[in-house]
Design a protein around this motif. Structure first.
Motif, PDB file in Angstrom:
ATOM      1  N   THR A  45       0.829  -1.196   0.000  1.00  0.00           N
ATOM      2  CA  THR A  45       0.000   0.000   0.000  1.00  0.00           C
ATOM      3  C   THR A  45       0.866   1.250   0.000  1.00  0.00           C
ATOM      4  OG1 THR A  45      -0.125   0.093   2.404  1.00  0.00           O
ATOM      5  CG2 THR A  45      -1.838  -1.202   1.258  1.00  0.00           C
ATOM      6  N   HIS A  46       0.251   2.373  -0.275  1.00  0.00           N
ATOM      7  CA  HIS A  46       0.959   3.654  -0.320  1.00  0.00           C
ATOM      8  C   HIS A  46       1.654   3.972   1.003  1.00  0.00           C
ATOM      9  CE1 HIS A  46      -2.660   4.847   1.790  1.00  0.00           C
ATOM     10  NE2 HIS A  46      -2.043   5.968   2.133  1.00  0.00           N
ATOM     11  N   ASP A  47       1.156   3.396   2.118  1.00  0.00           N
ATOM     12  CA  ASP A  47       1.761   3.660   3.425  1.00  0.00           C
ATOM     13  C   ASP A  47       2.609   2.490   3.932  1.00  0.00           C
ATOM     14  OD1 ASP A  47      -0.453   2.055   3.812  1.00  0.00           O
ATOM     15  OD2 ASP A  47      -1.325   3.276   5.415  1.00  0.00           O
ATOM     16  N   GLY A  48       2.969   1.580   3.037  1.00  0.00           N
ATOM     17  CA  GLY A  48       3.952   0.547   3.361  1.00  0.00           C
ATOM     18  C   GLY A  48       3.425  -0.792   3.853  1.00  0.00           C
ATOM     19  N   ALA A  49       2.120  -0.961   3.984  1.00  0.00           N
ATOM     20  CA  ALA A  49       1.570  -2.249   4.443  1.00  0.00           C
ATOM     21  C   ALA A  49       1.665  -3.280   3.327  1.00  0.00           C
ATOM     22  CB  ALA A  49       0.117  -2.080   4.879  1.00  0.00           C
ATOM     23  N   LEU A  50       1.938  -4.520   3.700  1.00  0.00           N
ATOM     24  CA  LEU A  50       1.983  -5.614   2.730  1.00  0.00           C
ATOM     25  C   LEU A  50       0.687  -6.411   2.793  1.00  0.00           C
ATOM     26  CD1 LEU A  50       5.633  -6.930   3.132  1.00  0.00           C
ATOM     27  CD2 LEU A  50       4.696  -5.481   1.311  1.00  0.00           C
ATOM     28  N   LEU A  51       0.128  -6.689   1.621  1.00  0.00           N
ATOM     29  CA  LEU A  51      -1.097  -7.453   1.492  1.00  0.00           C
ATOM     30  C   LEU A  51      -0.814  -8.668   0.618  1.00  0.00           C
ATOM     31  CD1 LEU A  51      -3.483  -4.505   0.474  1.00  0.00           C
ATOM     32  CD2 LEU A  51      -2.884  -5.243   2.800  1.00  0.00           C
ATOM     33  N   HIS A  52      -1.190  -9.837   1.112  1.00  0.00           N
ATOM     34  CA  HIS A  52      -1.081 -11.059   0.320  1.00  0.00           C
ATOM     35  C   HIS A  52      -2.435 -11.250  -0.361  1.00  0.00           C
ATOM     36  CE1 HIS A  52       0.008 -15.095  -0.851  1.00  0.00           C
ATOM     37  NE2 HIS A  52      -0.970 -15.633  -0.134  1.00  0.00           N
ATOM     38  N   MET A  53      -2.442 -11.243  -1.690  1.00  0.00           N
ATOM     39  CA  MET A  53      -3.679 -11.380  -2.463  1.00  0.00           C
ATOM     40  C   MET A  53      -3.615 -12.690  -3.226  1.00  0.00           C
ATOM     41  SD  MET A  53      -4.998  -8.814  -5.453  1.00  0.00           S
ATOM     42  CE  MET A  53      -6.593  -8.974  -6.211  1.00  0.00           C
ATOM     43  N   THR A  54      -4.654 -13.509  -3.087  1.00  0.00           N
ATOM     44  CA  THR A  54      -4.741 -14.757  -3.834  1.00  0.00           C
ATOM     45  C   THR A  54      -6.076 -14.783  -4.558  1.00  0.00           C
ATOM     46  OG1 THR A  54      -5.743 -16.001  -2.014  1.00  0.00           O
ATOM     47  CG2 THR A  54      -3.341 -16.025  -2.153  1.00  0.00           C
ATOM     48  N   TYR A  55      -6.095 -15.434  -5.706  1.00  0.00           N
ATOM     49  CA  TYR A  55      -7.385 -15.634  -6.363  1.00  0.00           C
ATOM     50  C   TYR A  55      -7.325 -16.754  -7.374  1.00  0.00           C
ATOM     51  CZ  TYR A  55      -5.433 -12.173  -9.724  1.00  0.00           C
ATOM     52  OH  TYR A  55      -4.649 -11.468 -10.592  1.00  0.00           O
ATOM     53  N   GLY A  56      -8.454 -17.402  -7.455  1.00  0.00           N
ATOM     54  CA  GLY A  56      -8.711 -18.346  -8.523  1.00  0.00           C
ATOM     55  C   GLY A  56      -9.637 -17.663  -9.503  1.00  0.00           C
ATOM     56  N   GLY A  57     -10.035 -18.399 -10.494  1.00  0.00           N
ATOM     57  CA  GLY A  57     -10.969 -17.841 -11.458  1.00  0.00           C
ATOM     58  C   GLY A  57     -10.933 -18.621 -12.752  1.00  0.00           C
ATOM     59  N   ARG A  58     -11.627 -18.086 -13.733  1.00  0.00           N
ATOM     60  CA  ARG A  58     -11.687 -18.719 -15.049  1.00  0.00           C
ATOM     61  C   ARG A  58     -11.512 -17.672 -16.134  1.00  0.00           C
ATOM     62  NH1 ARG A  58     -11.333 -22.321 -12.108  1.00  0.00           N
ATOM     63  NH2 ARG A  58     -12.539 -24.225 -11.941  1.00  0.00           N
ATOM     64  N   TRP A  59     -10.786 -18.079 -17.163  1.00  0.00           N
ATOM     65  CA  TRP A  59     -10.643 -17.281 -18.381  1.00  0.00           C
ATOM     66  C   TRP A  59     -11.040 -18.191 -19.520  1.00  0.00           C
ATOM     67  CZ3 TRP A  59      -6.920 -17.091 -22.566  1.00  0.00           C
ATOM     68  CH2 TRP A  59      -6.981 -15.910 -23.310  1.00  0.00           C
ATOM     69  N   VAL A  60     -12.146 -17.841 -20.178  1.00  0.00           N
ATOM     70  CA  VAL A  60     -12.683 -18.671 -21.249  1.00  0.00           C
ATOM     71  C   VAL A  60     -12.745 -17.826 -22.521  1.00  0.00           C
ATOM     72  CG1 VAL A  60     -14.617 -20.098 -22.009  1.00  0.00           C
ATOM     73  CG2 VAL A  60     -14.087 -19.915 -19.560  1.00  0.00           C
ATOM     74  N   ALA A  61     -12.062 -18.297 -23.546  1.00  0.00           N
ATOM     75  CA  ALA A  61     -12.062 -17.605 -24.833  1.00  0.00           C
ATOM     76  C   ALA A  61     -12.664 -18.526 -25.885  1.00  0.00           C
ATOM     77  CB  ALA A  61     -10.647 -17.216 -25.229  1.00  0.00           C
ATOM     78  N   PRO A  62     -13.699 -18.070 -26.559  1.00  0.00           N
ATOM     79  CA  PRO A  62     -14.272 -18.887 -27.624  1.00  0.00           C
ATOM     80  C   PRO A  62     -13.228 -19.155 -28.717  1.00  0.00           C
ATOM     81  CG  PRO A  62     -15.684 -17.010 -27.123  1.00  0.00           C
ATOM     82  CD  PRO A  62     -14.393 -16.806 -26.388  1.00  0.00           C
TER      83      PRO A  62
END
Length: 158
Positions: free
Chosen positions: A78-95
């Motif tokens: 963050t702009h004030d130096g905090a660390l954030l662990h971000m995780t995500y799943g999901g789907r990407w589907v292209a015809p």
């Protein structure tokens, strides 16, 4: 839930992630694995903003039909130096008709995101007191390809 029974959301931030050249692991027992490494980036929203640190990435898995299952881990500062662990799943589907255009790195960012499905489910972890509220929320994201990588709009599910 709102009065009609639907899910309500609030905008959390927009994020752009610059990508390193992809690292293909090849086809294994679960499909074709590719690492899309994060080279950096930024995120901006009403309550938090900062940078995406290099070193994370998406350990993506493509199935036989071409659907990509996301497995992303990123570190945000963050702009004030905090660390954030971000995780995500999901789907990407292209015809099938747009897959060839999407495979061209010089052109794929020009493809209208309405022509593919790119959704995520971000979660956060942090020890920073001022951002501890992130530890208890669930988010949804909508992705799109951009010139140097990928971009997301991330909303908090209320």
């Amino acid at each position: 839930m709102n009065a009609s029974g639907g899910i309500r959301t609030a905008h959390l931030f927009d994020m752009a992630v610059d990508l390193c050249p992809q690292l293909p692991f090849g086809k294994g027992p679960f499909g074709r694995r590719v690492l899309f490494g994060a080279a950096g980036g930024t995120f901006h929203g009403p309550e938090l903003h900062g940078e995406v640190l290099p070193g994370g990435g998406d350990w993506a898995l493509f199935d036989a039909e071409g659907t990509m299952r996301l497995d992303v881990r990123l570190t945000l500062r963050t702009h004030d130096g905090a660390l954030l662990h971000m995780t995500y799943g999901g789907r990407w589907v292209a015809p099938r008709p747009v897959r060839e255009a999407l495979a061209d790195p010089s052109e794929r960012h020009r493809i209208d995101p309405a022509h593919y499905y790119f959704r995520t489910t971000p979660l956060f972890e942090t020890g920073a007191e001022s951002y501890a509220w992130l530890n208890g929320i669930v988010c949804v994201g909508s992705g799109r390809l951009v010139e140097r990588g990928i971009a997301y709009t991330v909303d908090q599910v209320l």
